[in-house]
Scaffold this active site. Structure first.
Site, short mmCIF file in Angstrom:
data_model
loop_
_atom_site.label_atom_id
_atom_site.label_comp_id
_atom_site.label_asym_id
_atom_site.label_seq_id
_atom_site.Cartn_x
_atom_site.Cartn_y
_atom_site.Cartn_z
N ALA A 336 9.56 -2.81 -10.99
CA ALA A 336 8.86 -4.09 -10.83
C ALA A 336 9.70 -5.07 -10.02
O ALA A 336 9.18 -5.81 -9.18
CB ALA A 336 8.54 -4.69 -12.20
N TRP A 339 9.57 -4.01 -6.42
CA TRP A 339 8.27 -4.35 -5.84
C TRP A 339 8.25 -5.79 -5.33
O TRP A 339 7.66 -6.08 -4.29
CB TRP A 339 7.17 -4.16 -6.88
CG TRP A 339 5.87 -4.79 -6.47
CD1 TRP A 339 5.05 -4.40 -5.46
CD2 TRP A 339 5.24 -5.93 -7.05
NE1 TRP A 339 3.94 -5.22 -5.38
CE2 TRP A 339 4.04 -6.17 -6.35
CE3 TRP A 339 5.57 -6.78 -8.12
CZ2 TRP A 339 3.18 -7.22 -6.67
CZ3 TRP A 339 4.71 -7.82 -8.43
CH2 TRP A 339 3.53 -8.03 -7.71
N HIS A 340 8.92 -6.71 -6.03
CA HIS A 340 8.85 -8.11 -5.66
C HIS A 340 9.57 -8.42 -4.35
O HIS A 340 9.25 -9.42 -3.70
CB HIS A 340 9.42 -8.98 -6.78
CG HIS A 340 8.45 -9.23 -7.89
ND1 HIS A 340 8.35 -8.42 -8.99
CD2 HIS A 340 7.52 -10.20 -8.06
CE1 HIS A 340 7.40 -8.88 -9.80
NE2 HIS A 340 6.88 -9.96 -9.26
N GLY A 341 10.53 -7.63 -3.96
CA GLY A 341 11.21 -7.91 -2.70
C GLY A 341 12.42 -7.04 -2.49
O GLY A 341 12.89 -6.34 -3.39
#
Length: 498
Positions: A336, A339-341
């Protein structure tokens, strides 16, 4: 086309006027689809062909995965059992390969837009060349939510859900403008079923829709954006900010992020209700959770549901022992974060939440074994302590989220204690920019928490809801307040970056 704008209001009303005058479902779907294409064109016309192509490709993948050729060219009744099992095994293997190709395609696209720019900058040392824009390109808005929904659809079809053979319905679901850019993440089958029962909303549903849009505008336009100004000023002057300023900015950012994203979802859900469609809730008072596991059941609910169904459970969930469960929780949250950056701060943020979830699972298991420990966490002192520890972890971990550059995040943590702000920082930030004081900002944050607590108590504790006439009375007041109090040039939605 900003959600909080007169232009969006006129656009929404115009589309609704056309939508509800049409008699057939097919024409209604065409109206939504065309409106969605116009909406996305107002943001990024250059990526519209890409989204359309991906929509069609995933539609075809779904059909291929669901296709049943076991009865072609043979008569089922004449196939021996052993031969039938071979046919079935080969077909399942083929379906799995198609699913794998579809998932890899969607993930590869996501990784390209999220990580390729960073890789190129690192490989060619682009950051050392001021003004160079050779490898600077903007990812398509909504690409993360778009690909997550595609992956969910393909997996659901592989697991046995029926694939749609109506491209118009699938495209309308994928490109529906109110949820396209920042969710909530919605499963196809739950959403598409509603198309079969479209009814003009009654007065209760209209009042709820207008109220959702109005309160979402207040959350974003007044609260989140004004908090964001203070956060930007503090985190943009780390070398000069004092410990009190950094603590206030950390708490303010946690509230800004929640109000910004929750405000978007409220407007999206309210807009969808006017079309006779229900989008899932995405937040349930997460800052009143008393454990990190409870926090993730209340924060970005649709993402948490996606992570559980399509990552945690396939990894084994909690079926393979305590230590494997803890490892699975850590891996899911690490993914997760990735996924954000591409920055290390996001990875650290994910790892911290993964560790926190694993620790919670361990302490929860210990609590089940020791009676006194279980009693302590259930009494008022234990509940308050659990809430404080949970929110302390959540808010301090947001630092890595807001400042993904590790040097900046570490500097904030180092300066949390014993550092005074310089005089120039106080003058520029509090006197000139905000016309306020740290004491006043502290009171504002406290009152905001108090309002949230009252709302939480009324809704969760007393199960009270506003009646439709009160909602219709308060909604115009909210819009007027946003017009008066929202800062000029509203800040972009934070989750547009993800």
């Amino acid at each position: 086309m900003k959600f909080i704008s007169i232009f969006y209001g006129l656009f929404l009303l115009s589309i609704l006027g056309i939508y509800w005058t049409l008699a057939t479902q097919k024409l209604k779907l065409w109206v939504i689809l065309i409106a969605s294409l116009i909406f996305y064109t107002s943001w990024q016309i250059q990526y519209l062909p890409l989204l359309l192509a991906l929509t069609f490709i995933n539609f075809r993948f779904g059909l291929e995965i669901s296709k049943n050729t076991s009865g072609e060219n043979v008569e089922n009744s004449k196939i021996p059992n052993e031969e039938w099992r071979i046919y079935q095994s080969d077909w399942n293997l083929y379906r799995l390969k198609i699913l794998g190709i579809g998932i890899i395609l969607n993930i590869s696209l996501l990784l390209i837009f999220k990580y390729l720019p960073s890789i190129l900058r690192w490989a060619f040392n682009i950051s050392t060349v001021p003004g160079n824009s050779s490898f600077q390109f903007i990812a398509p808005l909504g690409i993360s939510f778009f690909t997550f929904e595609c992956i969910a659809y393909l997996i659901d079809v592989y697991r046995g859900a029926p694939a749609t053979n109506q491209f118009l319905k699938f495209a309308t679901y994928k490109l529906f403008f109110v949820k396209l850019i920042s969710g909530p993440i919605t499963r196809y089958h739950n959403f598409a079923l509603q198309f079969n029962y479209l009814q003009f909303p009654n007065v209760n549903r209209i009042s709820e829709a207008v109220w959702l849009i109005a309160r979402g505008a207040v959350k974003k336009g007044i609260l989140a954006d004004n908090l964001g100004i203070f956060v930007d000023l503090c985190f943009g002057n780390l070398q000069r900010a004092g410990s009190t300023d950094l603590w206030l900015a950390t708490i303010a950012y946690g509230l800004q992020l929640y109000l910004d994203f929750n405000g978007y979802v409220d407007i999206a859900r309210g807009s969808a209700l006017l079309f006779g469609l229900v989008l899932p809730e995405n937040f349930d008072f997460p800052y009143f959770s008393t454990s990190i596991a409870d926090f993730w059941r209340r924060w970005h609910i649709t993402l948490g549901d996606w992570l559980r169904n399509y990552l945690y459970f396939p990894l084994g969930g909690s079926r393979r022992g305590l230590m494997r469960t803890c490892l699975n929780l850590f891996l899911v949250m690490l993914i997760a974060g990735i996924w954000h950056g591409s920055a290390w701060g996001f990875i650290i943020w994910g790892a911290l939440h993964g560790i926190a979830l694993a620790v919670h699972r361990l302490t929860d298991t210990l609590g089940d074994r020791f009676y006194l420990l279980n009693v302590f966490w259930r009494n008022p002192i234990g509940i308050v302590l659990a809430w404080f520890l949970t929110q302390l972890m959540v808010f301090t971990s947001w630092i890595w989220f807001r400042l993904p550059n590790i040097q900046d995040s570490v500097l904030v943590i180092q300066n949390f204690w014993g550092r005074n702000a310089d005089t120039q920082f106080f003058e520029k930030v509090y006197v000139e920019a905000l016309n306020s004081t740290p004491h006043q900002i502290s009171w504002f944050i406290f009152l905001l928490f108090l309002v949230m607590l009252i709302s939480y108590s009324l809704k969760r504790g007393m199960k009270l809801e506003l009646s439709w006439p009160i909602k219709l009375i308060f909604a115009p007041m909210c819009f007027y307040a946003v017009w008066l109090l929202a800062p000029e040039g509203s800040l972009p939605y934070i989750y547009f970056d993800f």
